[in-house]
Design a protein around this motif. Structure first.
Motif, PDB file in Angstrom:
ATOM      1  N   ILE A  42       0.836  -1.205   0.000  1.00  0.00           N
ATOM      2  CA  ILE A  42       0.000   0.000   0.000  1.00  0.00           C
ATOM      3  C   ILE A  42       0.870   1.254   0.000  1.00  0.00           C
ATOM      4  O   ILE A  42       0.582   2.225  -0.715  1.00  0.00           O
ATOM      5  CB  ILE A  42      -0.960  -0.002   1.211  1.00  0.00           C
ATOM      6  CG1 ILE A  42      -1.871  -1.239   1.154  1.00  0.00           C
ATOM      7  CG2 ILE A  42      -1.777   1.277   1.229  1.00  0.00           C
ATOM      8  CD1 ILE A  42      -2.673  -1.378  -0.120  1.00  0.00           C
ATOM      9  N   GLU A  92      -7.439  -8.700  -1.678  1.00  0.00           N
ATOM     10  CA  GLU A  92      -7.833  -7.380  -1.170  1.00  0.00           C
ATOM     11  C   GLU A  92      -6.709  -6.365  -1.362  1.00  0.00           C
ATOM     12  O   GLU A  92      -6.949  -5.225  -1.775  1.00  0.00           O
ATOM     13  CB  GLU A  92      -8.220  -7.476   0.305  1.00  0.00           C
ATOM     14  CG  GLU A  92      -9.514  -8.223   0.554  1.00  0.00           C
ATOM     15  CD  GLU A  92      -9.916  -8.183   2.018  1.00  0.00           C
ATOM     16  OE1 GLU A  92      -9.223  -7.489   2.808  1.00  0.00           O
ATOM     17  OE2 GLU A  92     -10.914  -8.835   2.383  1.00  0.00           O
ATOM     18  N   THR A  93      -5.475  -6.769  -1.042  1.00  0.00           N
ATOM     19  CA  THR A  93      -4.346  -5.843  -1.200  1.00  0.00           C
ATOM     20  C   THR A  93      -4.101  -5.532  -2.667  1.00  0.00           C
ATOM     21  O   THR A  93      -3.865  -4.372  -3.035  1.00  0.00           O
ATOM     22  CB  THR A  93      -3.071  -6.435  -0.573  1.00  0.00           C
ATOM     23  OG1 THR A  93      -3.268  -6.574   0.836  1.00  0.00           O
ATOM     24  CG2 THR A  93      -1.873  -5.525  -0.817  1.00  0.00           C
ATOM     25  N   GLU A 151      -6.261  -5.597  -5.096  1.00  0.00           N
ATOM     26  CA  GLU A 151      -7.346  -4.719  -5.547  1.00  0.00           C
ATOM     27  C   GLU A 151      -7.110  -3.288  -5.071  1.00  0.00           C
ATOM     28  O   GLU A 151      -7.361  -2.320  -5.816  1.00  0.00           O
ATOM     29  CB  GLU A 151      -8.683  -5.230  -5.021  1.00  0.00           C
ATOM     30  CG  GLU A 151      -9.175  -6.495  -5.710  1.00  0.00           C
ATOM     31  CD  GLU A 151     -10.437  -7.039  -5.092  1.00  0.00           C
ATOM     32  OE1 GLU A 151     -11.185  -7.732  -5.793  1.00  0.00           O
ATOM     33  OE2 GLU A 151     -10.681  -6.758  -3.881  1.00  0.00           O
ATOM     34  N   GLU A 152      -6.638  -3.140  -3.849  1.00  0.00           N
ATOM     35  CA  GLU A 152      -6.400  -1.802  -3.295  1.00  0.00           C
ATOM     36  C   GLU A 152      -5.252  -1.102  -4.014  1.00  0.00           C
ATOM     37  O   GLU A 152      -5.309   0.109  -4.252  1.00  0.00           O
ATOM     38  CB  GLU A 152      -6.105  -1.915  -1.795  1.00  0.00           C
ATOM     39  CG  GLU A 152      -5.945  -0.574  -1.087  1.00  0.00           C
ATOM     40  CD  GLU A 152      -7.213   0.260  -1.049  1.00  0.00           C
ATOM     41  OE1 GLU A 152      -7.136   1.415  -0.594  1.00  0.00           O
ATOM     42  OE2 GLU A 152      -8.287  -0.239  -1.460  1.00  0.00           O
ATOM     43  N   ARG A 195      -6.720   0.177  -7.165  1.00  0.00           N
ATOM     44  CA  ARG A 195      -7.653   1.284  -6.908  1.00  0.00           C
ATOM     45  C   ARG A 195      -6.901   2.574  -6.611  1.00  0.00           C
ATOM     46  O   ARG A 195      -7.228   3.637  -7.149  1.00  0.00           O
ATOM     47  CB  ARG A 195      -8.573   0.936  -5.731  1.00  0.00           C
ATOM     48  CG  ARG A 195      -9.681   1.957  -5.499  1.00  0.00           C
ATOM     49  CD  ARG A 195     -10.307   1.810  -4.126  1.00  0.00           C
ATOM     50  NE  ARG A 195      -9.350   2.105  -3.046  1.00  0.00           N
ATOM     51  CZ  ARG A 195      -9.000   3.353  -2.692  1.00  0.00           C
ATOM     52  NH1 ARG A 195      -9.497   4.410  -3.328  1.00  0.00           N
ATOM     53  NH2 ARG A 195      -8.137   3.538  -1.694  1.00  0.00           N
TER      54      ARG A 195
END
Length: 234
Positions: free
Chosen positions: A120, A158-159, A161-162, A165
């Protein structure tokens, strides 16, 4: 491109046979490169840390040869350093500020478990540099290394996808060869860049040459008339 051990799992069918994830990845990536002859493209394989394999280049024949040599290697530090791989790619792309579009395609079959930078954090840094990060998770949940009874693989969707995004890109889940091909075809279409070419036409004036020739022709004609004029009475 992820080159950790798990990329040796043969859970993809290609041309009627089971092949390893790394092999199908190389074939699809090579086809993607061939479709973009005007793009400067580089390659950073990674496992427990990223490795510089190819600089950003237009020498695609050379790059395609490099991709063939990128395989899971037991001499590399093991793990999956997604954050570090994004960071290494972004640093290299940041040197290409003259490019209209700068993207990273992250191809991995695992979750981040190595490196000092989180995915992230790396994605946020890439975003500030104007770089998109397309993420592609490759592999089936039930895939196993040959001869090993390791637990089912965990995909940190999830990571991934983030990451996509945050950087205004897209996330893809490839559970088959067709899925992987479709993912790269979609990225190819999304990142098409219109190119304009300036055409400069130079006009050079040659009329003075023809004018001079016409004048000489006229003068020659007059001279002939004078020389052949009949003599008058004395």
């Amino acid at each position: 491109m992820d080159v950790s051990f798990s990329m040796e799992i043969a859970d993809f069918q290609y041309e009627g046979r089971w092949v390893q994830r790394d092999k199908i990845s190389r074939e699809v990536v090579k086809e993607f490169i061939k479709q973009r002859p005007n793009d400067r493209i580089g390659l950073i394989p990674f496992a427990g840390q990223p490795y510089q394999e190819s600089p950003i280049t237009l020498e695609h024949d050379w790059l395609l040869g490099k991709i063939d040599s990128v395989t899971p290697n037991r001499d590399l530090s093991q793990g999956t350093a997604i954050g570090s791989a994004i960071s290494a790619s972004a640093i290299r792309l940041d040197k290409r500020k003259d490019s209209k579009s700068r993207i990273i395609i992250l191809l991995t079959d695992g979750s981040n478990n190595s490196g000092k930078l989180s995915p992230i954090q790396a994605a946020e840094a890439a975003k500030t540099l104007g770089i998109k990060v397309y993420t592609v998770a490759i592999g089936t949940e039930g895939g196993r290394l040959a001869g090993q009874q390791n637990p089912a693989q965990e995909f940190d969707t999830e990571t991934l996808e983030e990451i996509a995004r945050i950087t205004d890109a897209e996330y893809y889940r490839a559970k088959s060869a067709n899925d992987l091909v479709a993912a790269f075809q979609t990225i190819d279409q999304l990142e098409k860049t219109e190119r304009t070419q300036k055409v400069v036409t130079t006009y050079e004036d040659f009329h003075h040459i023809f004018t001079a020739l016409a004048t000489l022709s006229l003068l020659g004609h007059i001279l002939i008339l004078i020389l052949h004029r009949p003599a008058g009475p004395e």
